[in-house]
Every structure is written in structure tokens, then in C-alpha cells.
Design a protein around this motif. Sequence first.
Motif, PDB file in Angstrom:
ATOM      1  N   HIS A 212      16.588   0.847  11.022  1.00 35.48           N
ATOM      2  CA  HIS A 212      15.472   1.637  10.506  1.00 35.48           C
ATOM      3  C   HIS A 212      15.464   1.603   8.985  1.00 35.48           C
ATOM      4  CE1 HIS A 212      15.804   3.306  14.601  1.00 35.48           C
ATOM      5  NE2 HIS A 212      14.524   3.634  14.466  1.00 35.48           N
ATOM      6  N   ILE A 213      14.282   1.856   8.422  1.00 34.74           N
ATOM      7  CA  ILE A 213      14.094   1.880   6.978  1.00 34.74           C
ATOM      8  C   ILE A 213      13.198   3.056   6.636  1.00 34.74           C
ATOM      9  CG2 ILE A 213      12.081   0.346   7.053  1.00 34.74           C
ATOM     10  CD1 ILE A 213      13.034  -0.925   4.451  1.00 34.74           C
ATOM     11  N   LEU A 214      13.424   3.706   5.495  1.00 35.81           N
ATOM     12  CA  LEU A 214      12.575   4.812   5.058  1.00 35.81           C
ATOM     13  C   LEU A 214      11.529   4.261   4.110  1.00 35.81           C
ATOM     14  CD1 LEU A 214      12.221   7.939   5.222  1.00 35.81           C
ATOM     15  CD2 LEU A 214      13.462   8.050   3.047  1.00 35.81           C
ATOM     16  N   TYR A 215      10.259   4.397   4.495  1.00 35.97           N
ATOM     17  CA  TYR A 215       9.138   3.860   3.714  1.00 35.97           C
ATOM     18  C   TYR A 215       8.387   4.996   3.043  1.00 35.97           C
ATOM     19  CZ  TYR A 215       4.219   2.488   3.098  1.00 35.97           C
ATOM     20  OH  TYR A 215       2.954   2.311   2.604  1.00 35.97           O
ATOM     21  N   CYS A 216       7.977   4.778   1.792  1.00 38.58           N
ATOM     22  CA  CYS A 216       7.199   5.762   1.037  1.00 38.58           C
ATOM     23  C   CYS A 216       5.792   5.234   0.812  1.00 38.58           C
ATOM     24  CB  CYS A 216       7.877   6.053  -0.301  1.00 38.58           C
ATOM     25  SG  CYS A 216       6.890   7.061  -1.436  1.00 38.58           S
ATOM     26  N   ALA A 217       4.782   6.012   1.224  1.00 31.58           N
ATOM     27  CA  ALA A 217       3.384   5.634   0.993  1.00 31.58           C
ATOM     28  C   ALA A 217       2.936   6.150  -0.368  1.00 31.58           C
ATOM     29  CB  ALA A 217       2.490   6.219   2.086  1.00 31.58           C
ATOM     30  N   GLY A 218       1.938   5.482  -0.938  1.00 30.18           N
ATOM     31  CA  GLY A 218       1.430   5.908  -2.236  1.00 30.18           C
ATOM     32  C   GLY A 218       0.735   7.254  -2.180  1.00 30.18           C
ATOM     33  N   LYS A 219       0.000   7.511  -1.079  1.00 28.98           N
ATOM     34  CA  LYS A 219      -0.706   8.771  -0.902  1.00 28.98           C
ATOM     35  C   LYS A 219      -0.413   9.319   0.485  1.00 28.98           C
ATOM     36  CE  LYS A 219      -4.560   7.618  -4.009  1.00 28.98           C
ATOM     37  NZ  LYS A 219      -6.029   7.450  -4.122  1.00 28.98           N
ATOM     38  N   ALA A 220      -0.443  10.639   0.606  1.00 33.05           N
ATOM     39  CA  ALA A 220      -0.160  11.284   1.877  1.00 33.05           C
ATOM     40  C   ALA A 220      -1.150  10.839   2.947  1.00 33.05           C
ATOM     41  CB  ALA A 220      -0.208  12.808   1.721  1.00 33.05           C
ATOM     42  N   ASN A 221      -0.625  10.510   4.107  1.00 30.70           N
ATOM     43  CA  ASN A 221      -1.413  10.104   5.269  1.00 30.70           C
ATOM     44  C   ASN A 221      -2.238   8.839   5.027  1.00 30.70           C
ATOM     45  OD1 ASN A 221      -0.941  12.196   7.426  1.00 30.70           O
ATOM     46  ND2 ASN A 221      -1.570  13.533   5.755  1.00 30.70           N
TER      47      ASN A 221
END
Length: 386
Positions: A212-221
Motif C-alpha cells: 500500500h501507498i499513501l497518496y495525497c490529492a491536491g484538493k479534497a475529494n
Amino acid sequence: MNKNDIANIRKQFKLNNDLLAIREIYNVYVQKESGEIYHHVCQPFQMLELETQELFLGNFKKVLTGQLDSKLFELKFQRDAEDSTQTILFDGLQADTTEDWLEYMFAIVGKMFAHTVYEFDTVVTFIRGEYRKATRKRDSESEEGGDDEVYSNHFILCSLNRTDQPKKALLFDYVEKEFKSNTVFDPIINLQSPISGFLFPAFSDNSSDVNHILYCAGKANEPDFTFIEQVLNCEEIITADEDKDGFELILKKVIGDQVDSKIISNVYEEIDKVIQENEENEESEAPMLDYKDIGRILEVSGVENVDTAKVEHAFKDVLADETHEFKASNLIPKKIKIDTNVANLSIDPKDLKNIKYIMYQGKRCLLLEIDEDVIVEGFRLETETL
């Protein structure tokens, strides 16, 4: 990873911290539209000026900040993916030399810009380091514990950031004592709002999870599905908003469009009980709810004529998948908003049971039960008995 796992590693990103050791930092400057690499440089993180270190540490914390399933997503790697990013990252994590590590990171940069064109220059930053966590708190009397024994995990963190052109400005030169126009043309790297990023591997129960990897999006949802599938080679995800919307549609299928506020309040309370029990038992996995669980919750909440088969049918109609499981924490709104042309209210879900929608003298009214006096502009309102 749960929110505690993320919070524990995020708070370690600070200067002079023995529990976090960053070995190298690799910055790659990529030109807009063409996706060509204009410059790249790798150096020991500790060789950077302290002010620069602080700027990057703040940026890395941003990559680890946000609500799970809204801004942050724990993704599962696809099996048998061609040119797998999981394999690239794993090999990079194990690389003995900096040159080998750079080769693997360079390959990921290539995947990033093979499928996406940006209208601005970007900077991709990678770090490789070690995260330590004490196995137990230090005892104040025996002074045992603390850093004496730690869990140790190596990681790679990536941050993708846009660049902005400096704005024209009028400056005052203190030395020359004159006003000047700003003639700086160097692009500014926006470290405050990463476009995306990731942490590999994920951590669970103080150990690494390389699947597994933790991914961060630029904007919520608003996750970048191209980045998730083509760059990270991970499986599809459902955002918290999508989960919540699907749940609400299922409720309408089972309950109908009109419902007593107390029943909705009871539903949220029952879901919250599941979440609290999970936390009290210190379960590492987030509680999930299938159609049987939803059926039980609706029944104990006071919904009439509800059974498992009816809920299962609603799952099929709305989601086309009766085996779908909702993450319980995604289903309870932080605030419930009631918007009317007279006033807008925002209340906690647990207080919804204190609101009644009534007809009074032929007019629609919201009746809000409270246990205190109401003060408006310093005046205590008079009580009127209906």
C-alpha cells in the motif's frame, strides 16, 4: 494507515529530530507543456540551509495533511502491473547507493509526465529517510522506555509542486534610500499547496506495508485518477463524498424522501457507536458496513418495514454491487446544513433530533429545542408559549 499513524509520522517533520532522519533530497525541475527536465540535483538534506530545510519540512507535512478518503488515500497496488511503480519504489528503498536511488526516482518522474501536461513549470521532490517510533513511553521513575527501544522503518516521500511567476511590485531599497520596481524573474516554488504527493510504504501497527501507498490529492475529494492508475499503478478508489452520496441514495430507496429528523439522528448515532467501539478496542482497521450492517442500523433507529433483503436490493440499484462496504467514518457529516430563504443553520448531527419541522398557523416553521436563553445583540429574547 489510520489517522493516528499519519499524525505520528507527520509531527516528526521538524528540525533536529532524532526520530526522523532524512538522508537525501532530490529536486527535479520540469518545464511546462513539453514535460522536459530542465534541471535536477540531489544532495544530503542536512547540507541545506536551515531556512530551506524548514520550507521543505513544511511542504512534506502538507503531503501528510488532510482527511482520509478526502485528501489522503491509502491505495493498494495493482497486481502484475507492467513497469510497476511498487517495484520501482521498493527497489529504490533498498538501493545501496545514491546513484541507484536516483535512477529509480528518475523513472517515476518519467511516468508522471508521460500522461499529464501542466500549464506551469513544476518541481518534483523526493526524499529518502528513516522514521523511528518509541516502542513505549519513557517511565518517569525508572527512566526506561522512550528512545531506548524504537520501531524503525525506511520510507520515500514525494511532493509535486507548481511554480508561480513573481508579481510586479514596488520595493524600497534601504541602502540606496530609493523606490525601485521588483526586477526578480526567478519562478517561485509553491511549497504551501502540493499538487500531489505520496508516502511509500504505508505504515500499519508500527510496521511497513509495501503493498500500500499513501497518496495525497491536491484538493479534497478531487483525486487525480490518472496519477493513481497510470503513475502509481494502484487500484480504483472511492472518495468520502462518493461514499456518503451513495449511502444517502440508499437511505432514500429504503426510507423514502420524507423522514422524521429523529430517525436520521438515530442513524448517525448508531454509526458513531460502531466507530467509537472500534477506537475503544484499538482496532487498526477502519470499521466497514455492508448491507446487513446498514439494515440492522436502520431497524434499531426506528425505520419501519425494513429488512435485509430490502437493503440489499437498494445496494444493487444504487451501487450495482450488493457486496460494497461503506467506511463508517465517511457516512457521518461533520455538520448538517439547513438552508432556507429566511435563515441558514449549521448543526452537529447528534443535535438533529432537537429540530422539528412543523406547521404553525398555516406556516411552515422549524422548531429548535434548546436548554438556554437566547441572546441577540446583547438582548435576552422573551419567551413565548405556543
